[in-house]
Write a protein that holds these residues in place. Structure first.
Motif, PDB file in Angstrom:
ATOM      1  N   LYS A  83      10.349   5.965  -9.966  1.00 37.44           N
ATOM      2  CA  LYS A  83       9.307   6.850 -10.003  1.00 37.44           C
ATOM      3  C   LYS A  83       9.719   8.249 -10.013  1.00 37.44           C
ATOM      4  O   LYS A  83      10.052   8.952  -9.510  1.00 37.44           O
ATOM      5  N   GLN A 137       7.510  11.878 -11.507  1.00 38.95           N
ATOM      6  CA  GLN A 137       6.249  12.583 -11.919  1.00 38.95           C
ATOM      7  C   GLN A 137       6.492  13.800 -12.741  1.00 38.95           C
ATOM      8  O   GLN A 137       7.273  14.626 -12.586  1.00 38.95           O
ATOM      9  N   ASP A 194      11.595  10.573  -7.285  1.00 41.61           N
ATOM     10  CA  ASP A 194      11.565  10.146  -5.805  1.00 41.61           C
ATOM     11  C   ASP A 194      12.786   9.568  -5.272  1.00 41.61           C
ATOM     12  O   ASP A 194      13.598   8.611  -6.103  1.00 41.61           O
ATOM     13  N   GLU A 237       8.182   8.497  -1.581  1.00 42.30           N
ATOM     14  CA  GLU A 237       7.484   9.517  -1.168  1.00 42.30           C
ATOM     15  C   GLU A 237       8.050  10.390   0.136  1.00 42.30           C
ATOM     16  O   GLU A 237       7.149  10.950   0.871  1.00 42.30           O
ATOM     17  N   ARG A 238       9.271  10.154   0.282  1.00 41.13           N
ATOM     18  CA  ARG A 238      10.007  10.552   1.371  1.00 41.13           C
ATOM     19  C   ARG A 238      10.598  12.018   1.248  1.00 41.13           C
ATOM     20  O   ARG A 238      10.385  12.913   1.776  1.00 41.13           O
ATOM     21  N   GLY A 251      12.442  14.035  -2.349  1.00 41.05           N
ATOM     22  CA  GLY A 251      12.431  14.202  -3.879  1.00 41.05           C
ATOM     23  C   GLY A 251      13.267  15.297  -4.289  1.00 41.05           C
ATOM     24  O   GLY A 251      13.666  16.022  -3.744  1.00 41.05           O
ATOM     25  N   TYR A 268       1.630  14.739   3.030  1.00 46.48           N
ATOM     26  CA  TYR A 268       1.929  13.179   2.933  1.00 46.48           C
ATOM     27  C   TYR A 268       0.708  12.841   1.736  1.00 46.48           C
ATOM     28  O   TYR A 268      -0.119  12.632   1.764  1.00 46.48           O
ATOM     29  N   PRO A 269       1.707  12.619   0.573  1.00 49.86           N
ATOM     30  CA  PRO A 269       0.608  12.261  -0.634  1.00 49.86           C
ATOM     31  C   PRO A 269      -0.386  11.006  -0.204  1.00 49.86           C
ATOM     32  O   PRO A 269      -1.356  10.879  -1.000  1.00 49.86           O
ATOM     33  N   ASN A 270       0.271   9.890   0.454  1.00 49.39           N
ATOM     34  CA  ASN A 270      -0.544   8.912   0.436  1.00 49.39           C
ATOM     35  C   ASN A 270      -1.688   9.016   1.192  1.00 49.39           C
ATOM     36  O   ASN A 270      -2.916   8.439   0.993  1.00 49.39           O
ATOM     37  N   HIS A 310       9.471  17.358   1.518  1.00 48.51           N
ATOM     38  CA  HIS A 310       8.899  16.117   1.968  1.00 48.51           C
ATOM     39  C   HIS A 310       7.279  16.488   1.547  1.00 48.51           C
ATOM     40  O   HIS A 310       6.878  17.081   2.484  1.00 48.51           O
ATOM     41  N   TYR A 311       6.640  15.655   0.725  1.00 49.54           N
ATOM     42  CA  TYR A 311       6.885  15.264  -0.323  1.00 49.54           C
ATOM     43  C   TYR A 311       6.036  15.762  -1.497  1.00 49.54           C
ATOM     44  O   TYR A 311       4.945  15.469  -1.588  1.00 49.54           O
ATOM     45  N   GLY A 312       6.915  16.485  -2.833  1.00 47.40           N
ATOM     46  CA  GLY A 312       5.834  16.489  -3.809  1.00 47.40           C
ATOM     47  C   GLY A 312       4.942  17.913  -3.704  1.00 47.40           C
ATOM     48  O   GLY A 312       5.136  18.855  -2.914  1.00 47.40           O
TER      49      GLY A 312
END
Length: 316
Positions: free
Chosen positions: A3, A5, A15, A23-24, A26, A183-185, A227-229
Motif C-alpha cells: 500500500k 499513496q 504503509d 494505516e497505523r 507510515g 484515523y483514515p478509516n 499516525h497516519y497519513g
C-alpha cells in the motif's frame, strides 16, 4: 501489492503495518535530488519499508536523509536497522533525542516497562546508530534537499525530544505525534477524527497547545501525521486537538482524584474516553464505530492513559 499513496508534491506514503495493522504508521518518501525518508517505525516494519521502496523503484543506496520526528520506538526504533542498508544516509533527530539513538539502552528500558513481555515482538532488534551518522537539528534550522527546504521546529507536548518539519514545496508539516493521531478509516465513514497522543513519559498539555499554536502560526496547507497519513484541513486539526485535549485531561484528573490502583485507573479512563469518542461521533457526525475502529482507538487510548497517569503522579 504494497500500500503506497501518492500525496502529491513528490511525497509518497508507505504503509509500515505497525502491529500488523494497516494505516497505523507510515514512512513519507520525498522524491527530490536528495532522497529523504521521514519516519521508519519499529524494526518489524522495516521489511514493509524496503518492499515499498522496491515498488517505488528506489535504490536504498540513493537515500541521503532519514528524519525521525522523535525517538519513541514506533517512530525511530527501526532506524538503525534500516540505516544498515542505506550507506549514504544520515539520520536527523531532535537534539534531545540524538544520544538515545546512539545508545538506545534507556529507550529500551522505558519501553520494556510500558510493554512488558510484548516488547521483543513489537520492537526488536534495536540497532545503535554511529554518532558520525547522526545530525541534531536545532529550532529553525533547514535542510536543503535539491532546492526544497525542510525546516525543523521544536514542538514538545507529546515528548521533549520532538520536532515537526515544514516542507517548502507542499507548505505542509510533518507533525509526528505532537498534534495528534488521525484515523483514515473513520474519515472514510464521514468524519476525519483527530485525537491527542498523550503517551508516557513526557506528556505536557500546556506544551502541546503551544506546539499547536506554533504550527498554526506558520499557516500550513497540509498536516502529515505519524499516525497516519495526510489529515483534514489544518484548521480542523487544530480545532479538534483544542477540543479533545481538555476532555482527555479532565477525565484523567477526575479518575485520579478518586484514588485507586493503577490498573483500575487505566481501565476507567480508557473506558470513559472511548465512550465519549463514540458518543461524539454518533451524535454530532452520525458515524458509528465498528469493532475494528474501537480496537484501533483503544490501542491509542491505552498508551494515552498511561501518559496522563504518569504526569499526574509526577505533579501530585
Amino acid at each position: 501489492m504494497h500500500k503506497i499513496q501518492d500525496l502529491g508534491n513528490d511525497i509518497q506514503l508507505i504503509d509500515l503495518m505497525d502491529l500488523q495493522t494497516p494505516e497505523r504508521t507510515g514512512a513519507y518518501i520525498l522524491g527530490a535530488e536528495e532522497l529523504t525518508v521521514i519516519e521508519t517505525s519499529a524494526s518489524p516494519s522495516i521489511p514493509h519499508l524496503i518492499e515499498g521502496m522496491q515498488e517505488l523503484n528506489i535504490n536504498l543506496e540513493d537515500i541521503k536523509h532519514i528524519i525521525v520526528t522523535h525517538v519513541h520506538l514506533d517512530h525511530a526504533g527501526g532506524t538503525g536497522l534500516f540505516l544498515e542498508q542505506c550507506p549514504e544516509a544520515k539520520v536527523y533527530v531532535h537534539p534531545r533525542g540524538k544520544r538515545h539513538l546512539a545508545d538506545p539502552s534507556k529507550l529500551i528500558a522505558g519501553a520494556r516497562m510500558v510493554y512488558g513481555d510484548d516488547f521483543d515482538q513489537l520492537f526488536n532488534p534495536i540497532v545503535p546508530i554511529d554518532e558520525k551518522r547522526l545530525v541534531a537539528m536545532e529550532e529553525g534550522q533547514s535542510l536543503d534537499i535539491g532546492g526544497r527546504l525542510l525546516t525543523f521546529y521544536d514542538t514538545p507536548g507529546h515528548a521533549k525530544h520532538h520536532f515537526s518539519i515544514h516542507d517548502s514545496k507542499s507548505n505542509g508539516f510533518f507533525t509526528g505525534d505532537t498534534i495528534g493521531v488521525f484515523y483514515p478509516n473513520i474519515a472514510r465513514k464521514g468524519y476525519p477524527l483527530v485525537l491527542p497522543s498523550t503517551s508516557p513519559n513526557q506528556f505536557n498539555p500546556e506544551a502541546m497547545l503551544s506546539s499547536v499554536e506554533k504550527i498554526e502560526s506558520l499557516q500550513p496547507q497540509h498536516i502529515f501525521f505519524g499516525h497516519y497519513g495526510e489529515g483534514p484541513e489544518p484548521k480542523d486539526v487544530f480545532t479538534q486537538i483544542r477540543y479533545w485535549l481538555p476532555i482527555f485531561t479532565s477525565v484523567a484528573d477526575d479518575v485520579f482524584l478518586q484514588g485507586n490502583d493503577i490498573i483500575k485507573m487505566q481501565e476507567a479512563i480508557q473506558s470513559e474516553l472511548l465512550e465519549q469518542v463514540k458518543h461524539y461521533l454518533l451524535t454530532a457526525h452520525d458515524v458509528e464505530l465498528s469493532a475494528e475502529d474501537k480496537k484501533l482507538i483503544g490501542l491509542d487510548l491505552n498508551v494515552c492513559t498511561m501518559g496522563m497517569i504518569d504526569r499526574l503522579q509526577k505533579v501530585k
